[in-house]
Design an enzyme around this catalytic site. Structure first.
Site, mmCIF file in Angstrom:
data_model
loop_
_atom_site.group_PDB
_atom_site.id
_atom_site.type_symbol
_atom_site.label_atom_id
_atom_site.label_comp_id
_atom_site.label_asym_id
_atom_site.label_seq_id
_atom_site.Cartn_x
_atom_site.Cartn_y
_atom_site.Cartn_z
ATOM 1 N N ASP A 79 0.816 -1.237 -0.076
ATOM 2 C CA ASP A 79 0.114 -0.084 -0.064
ATOM 3 C C ASP A 79 1.108 1.324 0.071
ATOM 4 O O ASP A 79 1.572 1.612 1.074
ATOM 5 C CB ASP A 79 -0.866 0.023 1.097
ATOM 6 C CG ASP A 79 -1.782 1.338 1.332
ATOM 7 O OD1 ASP A 79 -1.699 2.048 0.301
ATOM 8 O OD2 ASP A 79 -2.746 1.352 2.210
ATOM 9 N N LYS B 212 2.892 11.315 -3.375
ATOM 10 C CA LYS B 212 1.705 10.603 -4.005
ATOM 11 C C LYS B 212 0.921 11.910 -5.000
ATOM 12 O O LYS B 212 0.481 11.466 -5.870
ATOM 13 C CB LYS B 212 0.963 9.763 -3.147
ATOM 14 C CG LYS B 212 0.100 8.804 -4.016
ATOM 15 C CD LYS B 212 -0.752 7.750 -3.018
ATOM 16 C CE LYS B 212 -1.737 6.904 -3.472
ATOM 17 N NZ LYS B 212 -2.060 5.903 -2.450
ATOM 18 N N GLU C 64 -7.231 0.353 -4.523
ATOM 19 C CA GLU C 64 -7.193 0.541 -3.008
ATOM 20 C C GLU C 64 -8.647 -0.169 -2.452
ATOM 21 O O GLU C 64 -8.731 -1.044 -1.589
ATOM 22 C CB GLU C 64 -6.788 1.492 -2.502
ATOM 23 C CG GLU C 64 -5.257 1.892 -2.455
ATOM 24 C CD GLU C 64 -4.944 3.415 -2.619
ATOM 25 O OE1 GLU C 64 -5.694 4.425 -2.022
ATOM 26 O OE2 GLU C 64 -3.854 3.457 -2.787
ATOM 27 N N ASP D 46 -13.115 5.192 1.038
ATOM 28 C CA ASP D 46 -11.674 5.232 1.436
ATOM 29 C C ASP D 46 -11.093 6.623 1.530
ATOM 30 O O ASP D 46 -10.921 7.237 0.469
ATOM 31 C CB ASP D 46 -11.021 3.997 0.327
ATOM 32 C CG ASP D 46 -9.385 4.080 0.811
ATOM 33 O OD1 ASP D 46 -9.000 4.889 1.519
ATOM 34 O OD2 ASP D 46 -8.892 3.415 -0.080
#
Lengths: 175, 622
Positions: free
Chosen positions: B25, B87, B184, B206
């Protein structure tokens, strides 16, 4: 591998407008369970490439056959009737008149911010679409009247557009 | 070198040998690596027993780097060279970053993706991410005691093609074999669904450090089918920190802060946010560089108030996803909460209210994605074939082409199940036109300028003919990683021209090689050794795969001469494996792949037939 195999053959079901959705879905899942790229992540390049092609084909076939309109178009195509939807827009005057009325009603309800009105129109449209689909089933599976079926498909496409318009209007009022 | 210990021909090479595979992850704030051990998915800890790796990289002038906690500890003191939340920059140009001016970084705009100037030189977000992935890879190889066969890397479901490609490039740069890019929320659904034997429609909400995803899935009989996904790839916990930060500036009447002070207050903001999960109010205190003291009281009520618009920004995509799935909130059987940011009480309340039910929090929201990715990695590496499941995922954003007038013609609509391919025909608009430029875009808007530009290329050599006579067929193929490739072909008068493009932001193999070369630990000889090692592993993998296939179907699907040809190819590959020449191994791998193509095709046909036959038998019985 035979990519010329038609979508009904791929799923081992009879080519017809009336299909058992559960059986169609099960056949799709059974095939994906065999060919999906996740089953070949550790396989050779050749197998990975084939798996992607097969899985792509199975997805395409399922998406086409799952939707009533897609299924009808595909059946017509198999029977040599092409719809030419982009170029062939000739519709009966009565149908076009009806379309204009629908559009006006949607436009008015939208302008008035009338959510229940739009929902009512949506329900009415759904009923009309269901009736058309019923007719389509008769024409394709019983009468084999493909020319008339092609007309109904073209009309249904217009009705799907109306449905989208209502959804967009509801979305806009929602925001 | 365990992979190269080859079994006797005909015997499949140690079928029960456990292949080392991990799920990673790669988060905005924290990253994790997990694996399946003795049938259980577990997060791997660092040498101090800590499961999380802060996604922070600090570059030093001498070329060394710190990753994780040591880098995080220095972020206020060395903000230019300490990269946090990288990210957010993956696959993004400078114009995509509205708050670029507020950060301490020195951005360098470059085609496709922004870069960052550090004391160790200009770094691309791909390189920074690769530095994080390398630490996780080392952690895993140390913990598992061997080289990894591959990894599943998770990405936000709402990541577009540029962001996905950048993530895959980072993994390659870190020396990882990417088994799959997995969304994800889907990874979380696997972990949750398998644990709870869930059936029915579930929503996965999420909210991570920098991204928000909502996925609607139908779980039934081992199939995880994503019905629709939506989100915001620039919305996350970071934004909540930023709201607190702005509140501090306003309350303490501060302006024009030094980068160090700004970083310090952002850190305090994050701590305050975390404390408010368990406390009704917190004190925010800090001493700034000039000796100025900040001392404020923040209550949960104020926090909820200043972040209300952010919470609402997650509900709009949630509504859209439900609508795309053709469902109402009450059709959803359970809402699985994922990502550390879902710990905020105002998020829990808002989601509970929207769906009319208590959200599910029984899995650790920080770990569930990595745990699900590890479970999938274990399957993809070929470690289990008993209780199987199937993931049917979708692309989050429509793919299209620019047409006349700067408008977008959609070729593949959003929420199409992948892999998917679609072709569209175009024609010339001028007499004698011999070239056509093709512009591939991604997004839902009608104007090209409002969508993300993925690639531009020219198709040349169209035979001159009158306007509208040429037939140019453009084919889009999206693979199981959600990555696009495009090819175009003019097919008329027997003349064909075709070109395959890779979207423009993606790194070419040459660029990857250059990056590897420039990273300090890779001298020329290391490069050679690495290339050899990669080809050896690849060769071992291929031989293993083909021998397993021969063991199953070799006798029934091949005649003697076909069988001999494949056996010969394997023997030849084993032969070149004795040497040290990675190029000749590569050539022989390609040759063996080619030789075994027909066999692979027959095996696939057989599986498909078997799938349908099984189906028909069932029906006869009922």
């Amino acid at each position: 591998m035979d990519f010329n195999q038609n979508f009904f053959e791929l799923f081992g079901i009879a080519p017809a407008y009336r299909v058992d959705p559960i059986r169609l879905e099960q056949a799709f899942r059974d095939i994906q369970a065999q060919v999906h790229p996740d089953k070949f992540a550790h396989a050779s390049d050749a197998e990975r490439r084939l798996s992607m092609q097969w899985a792509t084909q199975a997805n395409e076939a399922y998406q086409t056959l799952k939707q009533p309109l897609g299924r009808a178009r595909y059946l017509l195509h198999l029977n040599g009737v092409e719809l030419h939807e982009e170029t062939n827009t000739a519709m009966s005057p009565a149908f076009l008149m009806q379309q204009m009325e629908w559009r006006e009603a949607i436009g008015e309800a939208k302008a008035a911010g009338d959510v229940p009105g739009l929902e009512h129109l949506s329900a009415k449209l759904r009923a009309e679409i269901a009736a058309q689909q019923q007719q389509l089933a008769e024409l394709l599976d019983n009468d084999k009247n493909f020319q008339r079926a092609a007309e109904v498909v073209r009309e249904l496409k217009f009705m799907e557009k109306l449905r989208e318009e209502i959804n967009h209007a509801l979305e806009a009022l929602d925001a | 070198m365990a992979l190269l210990q080859i079994a006797e021909p005909g015997m499949s090479a140690a079928p029960h040998q456990h292949r080392l595979a991990v799920g990673i992850d790669l988060g905005t704030t924290n990253s994790l690596v997990a694996t399946v051990r003795s049938g259980l998915s577990v997060v791997l800890h660092d040498e101090n027993g800590r499961p999380l790796l802060p996604s922070v990289v600090r570059y030093h002038g001498d070329g060394s780097t710190d990753v994780g906690y040591p880098a995080q500890a220095m972020q206020s003191r060395d903000p230019h060279n300490t990269i946090v939340s990288v990210k957010r920059f993956m696959g993004r140009g400078l114009r995509d970053l509205p708050d670029a001016g507020n950060t301490a970084y020195q951005f360098v705009d470059s085609p496709g993706m922004v870069q960052l100037k550090t004391v160790a030189g200009v770094k691309s977000p791909v390189e920074v991410s690769a530095d994080i992935l390398r630490v996780l890879r080392d952690r895993a190889e140390t913990a598992l005691g061997g080289e990894l066969v591959g990894a599943v890397i998770t990405v936000p479901a709402y990541f577009d093609d540029a962001q996905r490609q950048a993530t895959k490039d980072a993994a390659r740069l870190a020396g990882l074999n990417v088994l799959r890019l997995l969304n994800e929320p889907t990874a979380a659904a696997v972990a949750y669904g398998l644990d709870n034997a869930a059936e029915g429609v579930y929503a996965v909400y999420d909210l991570g450090g920098g991204t928000f995803d909502i996925s609607i899935l139908r779980l039934s009989k081992g199939v995880f089918e994503v019905l629709a996904t939506n989100g915001d790839s620039a919305l996350g916990g970071d934004d909540f920190d930023h709201r607190i930060y702005c509140w501090i500036l306003e309350q303490a009447k501060l302006s024009a802060l030094k980068p160090q002070d700004a970083r310090l207050l952002l850190t305090r903001a994050r701590e305050a946010k975390e404390d408010l999960t368990t406390h009704p109010e917190v004190r925010v205190t800090a001493v700034l560089g000039a000796g100025q003291l900040v001392d404020l009281l923040l209550t949960t009520e104020t926090f909820a108030e200043i972040t209300r618009s952010l919470v609402n920004k997650t509900l709009a995509p949630t509504k859209k996803a439900l609508r795309d799935a053709g469902l109402e909130p009450e059709d959803v059987k359970g809402v699985v909460m994922v990502g550390g940011s879902t710990r905020m009480p105002q998020i829990q309340r808002a989601v509970g209210k929207f769906f009319g039910q208590e959200p599910l929090n029984n899995l650790d929201p920080d770990r569930v994605v990595a745990l699900g990715a590890a479970i999938q990695a274990n399957v993809l590496a070929g470690n289990r074939s008993d209780d199987e499941w199937l993931l049917l995922d979708v692309i989050p954003l429509s793919l299209g082409l620019e047409t006349m007038g700067g408008l977008v013609e959609k070729v593949i609509p959003r929420n199409s199940t992948i892999p998917v391919a679609r072709a569209q025909e175009f024609t010339t608009y001028k007499d004698g036109q011999t070239a056509m430029s093709i512009h591939v875009v991604q997004g839902e808007r009608e104007l090209v300028s409002d969508c993300r530009s993925l690639a531009k290329f020219e198709l040349r050599g169209i035979p001159p003919m009158v306007a509208g006579a040429a037939r140019i067929r453009v084919t889009f193929q999206v693979d199981a990683d959600g990555l696009l490739s495009v090819s175009a072909r003019e097919k008329n008068c027997g003349v064909e021209a075709s070109v395959v493009v890779k979207p423009s932001y993606g790194l070419t193999d040459d660029e990857i090689t250059r990056m590897l070369r420039t990273s300090q630990e890779n001298a020329q000889s290391d490069m050679e050794a690495r290339a050899l090692r990669e080809q050896q592993v690849e060769a071992g993998r291929l031989i293993e795969a083909i021998e397993a296939a021969l063991g199953e179907d070799g006798d029934t699907l091949l005649n003697a001469s076909e069988r001999a040809e494949i056996d010969g190819g394997i023997a030849e590959l084993r032969n070149v494996l004795q040497g040290q020449n990675h190029m000749s191994i590569k050539d022989q791998i390609e040759k063996l792949n080619h030789i075994s193509g027909t066999f692979a095709a027959r095996r696939m046909d057989k599986s498909v037939k078997r799938a349908l036959t099984g189906h028909k038998l069932e029906e006869l019985e009922t």
